[in-house]
Structures are given as structure tokens and as C-alpha cells.
Write a protein that holds these residues in place. Structure first.
Motif, short mmCIF file in Angstrom:
data_model
loop_
_atom_site.label_atom_id
_atom_site.label_comp_id
_atom_site.label_asym_id
_atom_site.label_seq_id
_atom_site.Cartn_x
_atom_site.Cartn_y
_atom_site.Cartn_z
N TYR A 10 4.64 -1.81 -5.75
CA TYR A 10 5.50 -0.95 -4.92
C TYR A 10 6.87 -0.80 -5.59
O TYR A 10 7.46 0.28 -5.61
N ASP A 33 -1.27 -0.65 2.95
CA ASP A 33 -2.12 -0.92 1.79
C ASP A 33 -3.12 -1.97 2.27
O ASP A 33 -2.74 -3.10 2.55
N TYR A 93 -7.78 -5.85 1.84
CA TYR A 93 -8.33 -7.19 2.08
C TYR A 93 -8.95 -7.38 3.46
O TYR A 93 -9.28 -8.49 3.84
C1 LIG Z 1 -1.98 -5.55 -2.10
C2 LIG Z 1 -2.78 -4.85 -3.13
N1 LIG Z 1 -2.79 -3.53 -3.13
C3 LIG Z 1 -3.50 -2.84 -4.03
C4 LIG Z 1 -4.23 -3.48 -5.00
C5 LIG Z 1 -4.98 -2.64 -5.99
O1 LIG Z 1 -6.33 -2.63 -5.78
P1 LIG Z 1 -7.29 -1.56 -6.47
O2 LIG Z 1 -8.25 -2.36 -7.28
O3 LIG Z 1 -7.94 -0.83 -5.36
O4 LIG Z 1 -6.44 -0.66 -7.31
C6 LIG Z 1 -4.25 -4.86 -5.05
C7 LIG Z 1 -5.00 -5.54 -6.10
O5 LIG Z 1 -4.94 -6.69 -6.37
C8 LIG Z 1 -3.50 -5.57 -4.08
O6 LIG Z 1 -3.46 -6.90 -4.07
#
Ligand SMILES: Cc1ncc(COP(=O)(O)O)c(C=O)c1O
Length: 381
Positions: free
Chosen positions: A130, A205, A208
Motif C-alpha cells: 500500500y 484487501d 485470507y
Molecule cells: C494483505 C495482502 N494483500 C495482498 C497480497 C497479494 O496477494 P496476491 O497473490 O493475490 O497478489 C498479499 C500476499 O501476500 C497479502 O498478504
């Protein structure tokens, strides 16, 4: 001498990109490194996902450029997934855009909505991208504190005290990375009200929500959320497809259209086979999640033992792919702590500081290591 763009002075190489070189070097020297740093699932996607990808290779359209918006079947698969798992209704024609991983969505959203000098509210601690993306587009990161004493949730009184006049975007992420804090629907409701009051684009975002979490939530569950909010989601952790690069962004037609304007000028569609695999993954039933979580649960129990052996205090309420733990009393530097363990015991864990100053005094263990390796790590102490 070719000069670099000024924007490169605002960012550094991604922590894992440089630190993993050091970790790999230790391994190349013959040291038995156990890497509990990065959250890259080591488990395989489901067999029918792999089969769907392989079968797709034989399709006569497989090797052409693909639609900028993804296959209609993928978008409706994402809509069904959101409906079935979060109870959120999305129009697959207009409110869903598949991404090559949610990480790229952070850049696309920032390019679509931020002008130079705009302010962006960023959680401290939070995902480092970010900040780097905000800097790359010439906007200004404004950090808001997340503290253990508030269960890693924002303090709305403190937020209201900030000069919000230039704030355009606020990043949130629940379940929260790195801490694993779950958030709640009432927190989401307060955040939506805050975003509406101050005309801020609120972006959750959300990669998880299916890992060790019995109550997956979406920010878009809040009534009227789409007026001010978007959400990123990802197949990386949910379906063990991190290297495939599949994610999605969801929001109002107007917001998705703005993101598509940026994205369609950057890539030329997602590989057909990957989309077919993603479509199969999104159809997974409860047994997929139960199987994956049974493994992560056993790993979590052992990883907590490891953290406790290091005299760290585990944040027990955490969900997601990581164990977040507080350093022992009297130890103040997370980086010194993890470096000592890396060089003496060849175990790599992530210092909390890479997620912001409020991560000082904490470390993060990824659950992407097989049980026997976690046991081996425990035995090294
Ligand atoms: C909080 C967070 N957002 C986004 C991502 C990115 O994930 P992606 O593989 O979908 O790009 C991660 C990856 O570790 C993450 O921990």
C-alpha cells in the motif's frame, strides 16, 4: 549515465526480494534453512483445478490473447463464489474484474483514483505494498495506528482527528495481515459510515478469509457498501494458487470501469488455462476448505509451540496464514531478533517492522512449512 525516474527514489526493493537472497545464500552454503518468512502456500491446488488447466491447453483458443475482462464464465464463477460464501450479490458483467493476483489491483486502483498529492490512509502495521504503490503514484501515505490494545482495529476518534481533507483512499484488510485480527461486521459498518462521511474510497484487501477462519466476511456485505467501497480478493491462499496469479476486484460498475481503463492499457488478458483452473477452483466445496484448514490447524499448533519456545507471546485470536507473536520482555528489535535466529539456527521468520513501526516488537511466522519442518525448528532450540 541514464538517470532514473524520480519516483524510484520513493521506494526500495521489496523486503522479501532482498532478504530472500540472503536466505538463499545461507542455503546455498549448505545450511539447513527453514523458511517461515513468506506466505507462499506449499500445498497443491486441487487435482481438478490442475486437470482443468491441462485440458484447457488443448482448446484451440488457449493460446490467443484473452478478454481484458476475463472469461464470462470466470466472472460468473466469482459472482457465485461471493454469493455462496459471503452472501454478496454482484453483477458479473459490470461489478467484477479478474486480476493477475490482488497485488496488481493495488496499483490499478491507485492509478485509477489518485492524483499526485492526494492522501492515502494506510494501516500501521499493514501490507507494505500500500505504501510503495502510494509513493510510486506520487500520493502521500498517511498512517493510521492499529494496536494490540484495540485488537488491531482502527481508533475512529484518532481517525477523525486527522486532516482528512486530501484523503482519497483508505486501505483496510480483515482478516488482517500480519496480525490475523478478524475484524467484524460492525467494524465494517463503522468503516463504511466513516468513508461515506468523508467521501473516501474504502478498499478491503481480503485474501485470507478462508484460512483458519470459520466466519468469512466481505466488506461488501454492508448495506450500501458499493457506494464507497471496493474489495480485492485472491485465489493465492484460498486455493494454493499463489504462483498462478489470480485474484479479483469487486465494486460498483463505475469503480470497476475506472480500474479496467487502467488495467486494459497494461496487460492483454489472463492466460486461458489459468482462467479455466480458477473457474474449477471457485467451485470447490466445503471439503476443500476443511482439508486445507485441518493441515493449517496442525501447523498452527506447532508454530505456536515454536513461538512460545522463543518466549514470544502468541496473538491467539489470529486467523489466516500466519502466527503473530510479541517478542519476549526486554527485547526491543524485531530485526535483530530474527537475524540472530536466522544466522544461529537457520530459521527465517519475518520481523514485524517490515509492516510498519507498530510492528516493532513483533514477529510473524508463516504456516507454509510442513509439520515435520516446524518440529525440526522447535528441536533446534
Ligand atoms: C494483505 C495482502 N494483500 C495482498 C497480497 C497479494 O496477494 P496476491 O497473490 O493475490 O497478489 C498479499 C500476499 O501476500 C497479502 O498478504
Amino acid at each position: 549515465m541514464i538517470t532514473l525516474a524520480n519516483r524510484l527514489n520513493t521506494v526500495e526493493e521489496y523486503y522479501f526480494s532482498s532478504k530472500l537472497r540472503e536466505v538463499r545464500q545461507l542455503a546455498a552454503e549448505g545450511n539447513p534453512v527453514i523458511n517461515m518468512g513468506i506466505g507462499s502456500p506449499d500445498l497443491s491446488p486441487a487435482q481438478d483445478v490442475i486437470d482443468a488447466m491441462i485440458d484447457a491447453m488443448k482448446d484451440e483458443n488457449a493460446h490467443q490473447y484473452q478478454s481484458y475482462q476475463g472469461l464470462p464464465e470466470l466472472r460468473s464463477g466469482i459472482a457465485d463464489f461471493y454469493h455462496n460464501n459471503y452472501g454478496v450479490a454482484l453483477n458479473p458483467m459490470t461489478e467484477i474484474l479478474p486480476l493477475m493476483g490482488s497485488k496488481e489491483g493495488i496499483m490499478h486502483i491507485s492509478l485509477a483514483f489518485l492524483n499526485e498529492g492526494d492522501h492515502v490512509l494506510i494501516p500501521n502495521p499493514g501490507y507494505p505494498t500500500y505504501t510503495s504503490v502510494t509513493n510510486l503514484v506520487g500520493a502521500v501515505p498517511v498512517y493510521y495506528d492499529l494496536k494490540e490494545t484495540s485488537n488491531w482495529e482502527p481508533d475512529f476518534d484518532a481517525l477523525e482527528q486527522l486532516d482528512l481533507s486530501k484523503v482519497k483512499i483508505m486501505w483496510i484488510g480483515y482478516p488482517h495481515m500480519p496480525t490475523g485480527a478478524r475484524g467484524s461486521l460492525s467494524l465494517f459498518e463503522k468503516l463504511i459510515a466513516f468513508a461515506k462521511k468523508h467521501s473516501i474510497l474504502l478498499v478491503n484487501d481480503n485474501p485470507y478469509s478462508f484460512v483458519l477462519n470459520d466466519n468469512p466476511m466481505s466488506l461488501l456485505q454492508v448495506e450500501g457498501a458499493k457506494e464507497v467501497a471496493m474489495e480485492l480478493n485472491s485465489l493465492s491462499k484460498t486455493f494454493n494458487m499463489a504462483g498462478w496469479r489470480v485474484g479479483t476486484v469487486l465494486g460498483s460498475a463505475a469503480c470497476i470501469d475506472a480500474v479496467l481503463k487502467v488495467k486494459s492499457n497494461m496487460d492483454s488478458g489472463m492466460f486461458f488455462g489459468i482462467q479455466k483452473g480458477a473457474i474449477a477452483a471457485l467451485k470447490s466445496d466445503k471439503s476443500w476448505f476443511d482439508g486445507m484448514n485441518a493441515i493449517y490447524k496442525r501447523r498452527r499448533v506447532l508454530t505456536e509451540q515454536l513461538a512460545e519456545k522463543l518466549n514470544c507471546k502468541v496473538y491467539k485470536e489470529g486467523v489466516g496464514l500466519f502466527v503473530w507473536a510479541k517478542l519476549p520482555e526486554g527485547i526491543t528489535s524485531s530485526e535483530a531478533f530474527i537475524d540472530k535466529i536466522l544466522h544461529e539456527k537457520y530459521i527465517f521468520i519475518t520481523p514485524g517492522t517490515i509492516f510498519g513501526s507498530n510492528g516493532e516488537g513483533y514477529v510473524r511466522f508463516a504456516l507454509c512449512v510442513k509439520e515435520e519442518k516446524v518440529q525440526e525448528a522447535i528441536d533446534r532450540f
